[in-house]
Design an enzyme around this catalytic site. Structure first.
Site, PDB file in Angstrom:
ATOM      1  N   LYS A 136      15.455  22.230 -11.303  1.00 33.49           N
ATOM      2  CA  LYS A 136      14.819  20.948 -11.599  1.00 33.49           C
ATOM      3  C   LYS A 136      15.703  19.981 -12.368  1.00 33.49           C
ATOM      4  O   LYS A 136      16.452  20.361 -13.246  1.00 33.49           O
ATOM      5  CB  LYS A 136      13.539  21.174 -12.439  1.00 33.49           C
ATOM      6  CG  LYS A 136      12.400  21.832 -11.702  1.00 33.49           C
ATOM      7  CD  LYS A 136      11.815  20.965 -10.580  1.00 33.49           C
ATOM      8  CE  LYS A 136      11.049  19.769 -11.100  1.00 33.49           C
ATOM      9  NZ  LYS A 136       9.806  20.142 -11.769  1.00 33.49           N
ATOM     10  N   GLU A 164       9.670   8.475 -16.964  1.00 29.60           N
ATOM     11  CA  GLU A 164       8.295   8.955 -17.181  1.00 29.60           C
ATOM     12  C   GLU A 164       7.804   8.582 -18.571  1.00 29.60           C
ATOM     13  O   GLU A 164       6.657   8.183 -18.769  1.00 29.60           O
ATOM     14  CB  GLU A 164       8.221  10.476 -17.006  1.00 29.60           C
ATOM     15  CG  GLU A 164       8.301  10.936 -15.571  1.00 29.60           C
ATOM     16  CD  GLU A 164       8.394  12.457 -15.491  1.00 29.60           C
ATOM     17  OE1 GLU A 164       7.385  13.070 -15.158  1.00 29.60           O
ATOM     18  OE2 GLU A 164       9.463  13.018 -15.763  1.00 29.60           O
ATOM     19  N   SER A 189      14.137  21.943 -16.406  1.00 24.25           N
ATOM     20  CA  SER A 189      12.932  22.720 -16.644  1.00 24.25           C
ATOM     21  C   SER A 189      13.337  24.050 -17.262  1.00 24.25           C
ATOM     22  O   SER A 189      14.373  24.608 -16.927  1.00 24.25           O
ATOM     23  CB  SER A 189      12.208  22.956 -15.313  1.00 24.25           C
ATOM     24  OG  SER A 189      11.382  24.102 -15.410  1.00 24.25           O
ATOM     25  N   HIS A 242       0.832  -1.215   0.000  1.00 22.66           N
ATOM     26  CA  HIS A 242       0.000   0.000   0.000  1.00 22.66           C
ATOM     27  C   HIS A 242       0.863   1.260   0.000  1.00 22.66           C
ATOM     28  O   HIS A 242       0.414   2.306   0.478  1.00 22.66           O
ATOM     29  CB  HIS A 242      -0.952   0.038   1.199  1.00 22.66           C
ATOM     30  CG  HIS A 242      -1.661  -1.255   1.447  1.00 22.66           C
ATOM     31  ND1 HIS A 242      -2.887  -1.551   0.895  1.00 22.66           N
ATOM     32  CD2 HIS A 242      -1.296  -2.350   2.155  1.00 22.66           C
ATOM     33  CE1 HIS A 242      -3.256  -2.766   1.276  1.00 22.66           C
ATOM     34  NE2 HIS A 242      -2.311  -3.277   2.032  1.00 22.66           N
TER      35      HIS A 242
END
Ligand code: ARG
Length: 466
Positions: free
Chosen positions: A290, A297, A284, A163
Site C-alpha cells: 500500500k 485525505e 500500511s 456525474h
C-alpha cells in the site's frame, strides 16, 4: 494600598473579599490558549503607551519606561523565560503584571484609558491581519504552482466528467485552471475580509469609550490600522470579522477538499491518472503493497473542523446582548485552529503539487474509452444542417453501433460511420479529426474553453493575475 480583606494578587482584586475558587480560576482562564497573542498584545500596548504620552496623559519619561519594560517582557516571552500564570487569567494581565514587576509602579499606568475588552479586540485583529497576510502569500504560491503545472499540461488530454461519468475530453491544464479560478476567488475573499479586520477598536475601553482626551487616529497610525471603529459598543463586542474570516477559510477548505477528493481518486489503481510523491504518502502496517494518499485525505478531512469552527463562532455570537461578554473568550481557539489548519493545508498542497507525476497515457486512454467525442459528432452534424435534437438521436444510435462492435465512437472508421443509416449521408472525411480527442479539445477554442492554445494563454494570464 489594599485593606486586609482584599485579594491583592489579582489586578482586579480590590473589591473582592475571598480568593477565586481554584476550579473557577482554571475555568475562566484563557492563558492556556491566548498566550500566543503576546506579541500582538505587547505591540498594541506599546502603541497605547505612545498615544497616552502624545495625549499628555502620561509623561514622555513614563512612556519610555513602559515601552522599554514591554520590550523586555517581549524578549522574555520570545526566549521562553516568561512563566504564564493561570492565576493571572489571560495574556493581557500576565504581560501587564510582568511589566509592573520589571518597571515598578509606572507599569500600572499602562491600563489608563483602556480595558481588556478593547485590548483583546485589538489583539485579535492584529493577530488575524498578520495571519491573513501569511495565508495570502501561501495562496499566491499555490496559485503559481497551479498555473505552472497547467501550462505544462496544456496539451495533455484527459476525460472531463459530469456525474463522474466520462463526458467530454478536456486538457489537464484546463482542469487545473478550474482549481486556479476557485482558489483565486478565495484569495480575493480573504483580501476583502482583511479590510474589515484592519480597524482599530482601542479607545472603546470597556464599552462606552473613555473620559481621557485620547487620540485614536494616532494609535491607528502606530498599528497600521486603516480606520478606527465608529461605535465603542460594537467594537468591543462583535466578532463578525473573525466569523467572516472563518467563512472565507471554510470556502477555501471546501475547494481544497474537493480537489483532494480528485487526487485520492486519481491516484487509485482504478484511475492511475497521477502518482503522488512518496514523501507525501504513507504505507500500511499490514499490507506491504500500500501507498496511501494520506495528505490529500487529511486535507479533505480537515475541512470538517474548519466548517465546525465557523458554526461555533456563529453560535457563540448569536445570543449575546451588547456589549462585551465573557462568551467572547471562546472565540480564540476556533479562530487559531482555523488559521493553523488552513496554513497547513495550503502548505501541503503547494509542496505536493509540483511533484505529482502525471500519467498522460492513462489519461488519454481513459478519455478515448468513454465515447467522449459524441457531442463533437453531434455538433458536426449540426454544421451540416441537421437540427441538434436529431443529431443527438443519430449519434446516440452510432454509440450503440460502436458498442456492439466493441469499439469506442472515435474508433469507428469513416466507412463504418457511413454505413450507419441516416448518419451516413452527412459523413465526410474530415469526421476523423472531429471525433479525435485532440480535434475535440482544439475545437473548443474560445476564452474559457479547453483548447490547448486557450489553456496556454489562460495559464499566462493566470500568472499575471497573481
Ligand atoms: N480573556 C478575555 C477574552 O479573551 C479578555 C477580556 C476580558 N474582559 C473582561 N471584562 N473580563 O475575551
Amino acid at each position: 494600598m489594599t485593606d486586609e480583606k482584599s485579594v491583592p494578587e489579582k489586578l482586579w482584586g480590590g473589591r473582592f473579599s475571598e480568593p477565586t475558587d481554584q476550579f473557577v480560576e482554571r475555568f475562566t482562564a484563557s492563558i492556556g490558549f491566548d498566550a500566543r497573542l503576546y506579541h500582538h498584545d505587547i505591540r498594541g500596548s506599546i502603541a497605547h503607551a505612545k498615544m497616552l504620552a502624545h495625549a499628555g496623559v502620561i509623561t514622555a519619561a513614563e512612556r519610555d519606561q513602559i515601552v522599554a519594560g514591554l520590550e523586555q517582557v517581549r524578549g522574555e516571552a520570545e526566549r521562553g523565560e516568561l512563566t504564564w500564570r493561570v492565576d493571572l487569567e489571560d495574556v493581557h494581565m500576565n504581560v501587564e503584571s510582568r511589566l509592573t514587576a520589571l518597571v515598578g509602579d509606572v507599569g500600572k499606568k499602562l491600563h489608563t484609558a483602556r480595558s481588556r475588552n478593547d485590548q483583546v479586540a485589538t489583539d485579535i485583529r492584529l493577530y488575524l491581519r498578520d495571519a491573513i497576510d501569511d495565508l495570502l502569500a501561501l495562496e499566491g504560491e499555490l496559485l503559481t504552482e497551479i498555473a505552472n503545472l497547467a501550462e505544462r499540461h496544456a496539451t495533455t488530454v484527459m476525460p472531463g466528467f459530469t456525474h463522474l461519468q466520462t463526458a467530454q475530453p478536456v486538457t489537464f491544464g484546463h482542469h487545473l485552471l478550474a482549481w486556479f479560478e476557485m482558489l483565486f476567488r478565495d484569495r480575493a475573499r480573504l483580501r476583502e475580509v482583511r479590510t474589515r479586520v484592519n480597524v482599530l477598536p482601542l479607545g472603546s475601553a470597556a464599552l462606552a469609550g473613555t473620559t481621557f482626551a485620547i487620540d485614536r487616529e494616532f494609535t491607528a497610525r502606530e498599528l497600521g490600522f486603516e480606520a478606527v471603529s465608529q461605535n465603542s459598543l460594537d467594537a468591543v463586542s462583535d466578532r463578525d470579522f473573525a466569523i467572516e474570516f472563518c467563512a472565507a477559510a471554510s470556502l477555501t477548505m471546501m475547494h481544497l477538499s474537493r480537489w483532494c477528493e480528485e487526487l485520492v481518486l486519481w491516484s487509485s489503481q482504478q484511475f492511475s491518472f497521477v502518482s503522488l510523491p512518496d514523501r507525501f504518502c504513507t504505507g500500511s502496517s499490514i499490507m506491504p503493497q500500500k501507498k496511501n494518499p494520506d495528505v490529500p485525505e487529511l486535507v479533505r478531512g480537515k475541512s470538517g473542523r474548519v466548517f465546525g469552527h465557523l458554526v461555533a463562532l456563529l453560535t457563540l455570537m448569536k445570543s449575546q446582548p451588547l456589549a462585551y461578554n465573557k462568551d467572547n473568550q471562546e472565540d480564540k481557539e476556533p479562530l487559531f485552529d482555523t488559521v493553523d489548519t488552513l496554513r497547513d493545508c495550503l502548505t501541503a498542497m503547494t509542496g505536493m503539487l509540483p511533484h505529482i507525476e502525471v500519467d498522460a497515457t492513462r489519461m488519454r486512454a481513459a478519455a478515448a474509452a468513454g465515447h467522449a467525442t459524441a457531442t463533437d459528432l453531434a455538433d458536426y452534424l449540426v454544421r451540416r444542417g441537421v437540427p441538434f435534437r436529431d443529431a443527438h438521436e443519430m449519434v446516440g444510435k452510432s454509440v450503440a453501433v460502436a458498442q456492439r462492435k466493441g469499439k469506442s465512437l472515435a474508433e469507428l472508421t469513416v466507412a463504418e460511420l457511413r454505413q450507419i443509416p441516416s448518419l451516413g449521408n452527412y459523413i465526410g472525411d474530415d469526421v476523423e479529426e472531429v471525433l479525435s480527442l485532440d480535434g475535440s479539445v482544439a475545437a473548443r477554442n474560445h476564452v474559457g474553453g479547453t483548447a490547448p492554445a486557450q489553456v496556454t494563454a489562460a495559464a499566462k494570464r493566470a500568472r499575471a493575475r497573481i
